[in-house]
Scaffold this motif. Structure first.
Motif, short mmCIF file in Angstrom:
data_model
loop_
_atom_site.label_atom_id
_atom_site.label_comp_id
_atom_site.label_asym_id
_atom_site.label_seq_id
_atom_site.Cartn_x
_atom_site.Cartn_y
_atom_site.Cartn_z
N SER A 1 0.80 -1.22 0.00
CA SER A 1 0.00 0.00 0.00
C SER A 1 0.83 1.28 0.00
O SER A 1 0.31 2.35 -0.27
CB SER A 1 -0.92 0.03 1.23
OG SER A 1 -0.16 0.12 2.43
N PHE A 2 2.13 1.18 0.29
CA PHE A 2 2.93 2.38 0.47
C PHE A 2 3.35 3.02 -0.84
O PHE A 2 3.85 2.35 -1.74
CB PHE A 2 4.19 2.07 1.29
CG PHE A 2 5.02 3.30 1.55
CD1 PHE A 2 4.71 4.14 2.60
CD2 PHE A 2 6.05 3.65 0.70
CE1 PHE A 2 5.45 5.30 2.82
CE2 PHE A 2 6.79 4.80 0.91
CZ PHE A 2 6.49 5.62 1.96
N HIS A 3 3.17 4.33 -0.91
CA HIS A 3 3.71 5.14 -2.00
C HIS A 3 3.78 6.57 -1.49
O HIS A 3 2.81 7.08 -0.93
CB HIS A 3 2.84 5.07 -3.25
CG HIS A 3 3.52 5.63 -4.45
ND1 HIS A 3 3.65 6.99 -4.67
CD2 HIS A 3 4.13 5.03 -5.49
CE1 HIS A 3 4.31 7.20 -5.80
NE2 HIS A 3 4.61 6.03 -6.31
N PHE A 4 4.91 7.24 -1.67
CA PHE A 4 5.08 8.60 -1.15
C PHE A 4 3.99 9.55 -1.64
O PHE A 4 3.56 10.43 -0.90
CB PHE A 4 6.46 9.15 -1.51
CG PHE A 4 7.52 8.77 -0.53
CD1 PHE A 4 7.59 9.35 0.72
CD2 PHE A 4 8.45 7.80 -0.85
CE1 PHE A 4 8.56 8.98 1.64
CE2 PHE A 4 9.43 7.42 0.06
CZ PHE A 4 9.49 8.02 1.30
N ASP A 5 3.56 9.41 -2.88
CA ASP A 5 2.56 10.33 -3.41
C ASP A 5 1.16 10.04 -2.88
O ASP A 5 0.23 10.79 -3.15
CB ASP A 5 2.54 10.26 -4.94
CG ASP A 5 3.80 10.84 -5.54
OD1 ASP A 5 4.49 11.63 -4.86
OD2 ASP A 5 4.13 10.48 -6.69
N GLN A 6 0.98 8.97 -2.12
CA GLN A 6 -0.33 8.60 -1.61
C GLN A 6 -0.38 8.49 -0.09
O GLN A 6 -1.25 7.81 0.46
CB GLN A 6 -0.76 7.26 -2.23
CG GLN A 6 -1.02 7.32 -3.71
CD GLN A 6 -2.21 8.20 -4.04
OE1 GLN A 6 -3.22 8.17 -3.37
NE2 GLN A 6 -2.06 9.00 -5.08
N LEU A 7 0.54 9.14 0.63
CA LEU A 7 0.55 9.05 2.09
C LEU A 7 -0.75 9.59 2.67
O LEU A 7 -1.03 10.78 2.56
CB LEU A 7 1.73 9.82 2.69
CG LEU A 7 3.13 9.32 2.41
CD1 LEU A 7 4.14 10.13 3.21
CD2 LEU A 7 3.28 7.85 2.73
N LEU A 8 -1.53 8.71 3.23
CA LEU A 8 -2.76 9.07 3.94
C LEU A 8 -3.72 9.91 3.11
O LEU A 8 -4.39 10.81 3.63
CB LEU A 8 -2.42 9.75 5.27
CG LEU A 8 -1.55 8.93 6.22
CD1 LEU A 8 -1.22 9.72 7.48
CD2 LEU A 8 -2.20 7.60 6.56
N THR A 9 -3.81 9.63 1.83
CA THR A 9 -4.77 10.32 0.97
C THR A 9 -6.11 9.58 1.03
O THR A 9 -6.18 8.42 1.42
CB THR A 9 -4.30 10.36 -0.48
OG1 THR A 9 -4.18 9.02 -0.97
CG2 THR A 9 -2.97 11.09 -0.62
#
Length: 153
Positions: free
Chosen positions: A95-103
């Motif tokens: 699930s991790f991606h810098f552009d999607q942090l807690l979006t």
């Protein structure tokens, strides 16, 4: 805690709880909780190509998930938040991606969040992850990340 959340915590058939902490905590969180002791805790530094962003992922590995899973997940959030002194979250494998942090778009992959000074929040089941309320809760925690380089992404 419904079994469906527990089934989402299996990676390569072994139960894994993935805890994400922005930056590098001053100390490794103590994921053991009484009689609940992980088989292993593996730490990974997730970094972007620039010098401003790093997230530490802790994979807490078990042979069998703790019987009081919700209580244990709350413990993981609490100790990680204290160690990192920042917003932390629990996310499914991949699930991790810098552009999607807690979006809001990534919220269905995040099953727990905690902010400093706040109480940990863990989803009661997989259905909750698809609700507008959950997306807003996760996005609100993104806003608490502060002025990190990901705040405007």
């Amino acid at each position: 805690m419904t079994a469906d959340l527990a089934s989402g915590l299996r990676f390569a058939a072994q139960p894994v709880v993935s805890v994400f902490v922005p930056g590098v905590p001053a100390r490794v969180p103590e994921f053991a909780d009484g009689d609940v002791v992980p088989v292993a805790v593996q730490a990974y530094s997730l970094e972007r190509d620039d010098r401003y962003a790093c997230v530490t992922e802790y994979d807490v590995v078990f042979d069998e998930l703790p019987p009081l899973l919700h209580r244990y997940l709350t413990h993981c959030l609490r100790v990680a938040c204290a160690a990192g002194e920042t917003v932390v979250w629990l996310g499914f494998e991949g699930s991790f991606h810098f552009d999607q942090l807690l979006t809001e778009a990534n919220a269905p992959q995040v099953y727990g969040v905690c902010a400093p000074g706040g109480e940990p929040v863990v989803t009661p089941d997989l259905r909750t992850l698809a609700t507008p309320q959950w997306r807003l809760l996760v996005a609100a925690h993104r806003g608490l990340l502060g002025g990190g380089s990901w705040s405007g992404r």
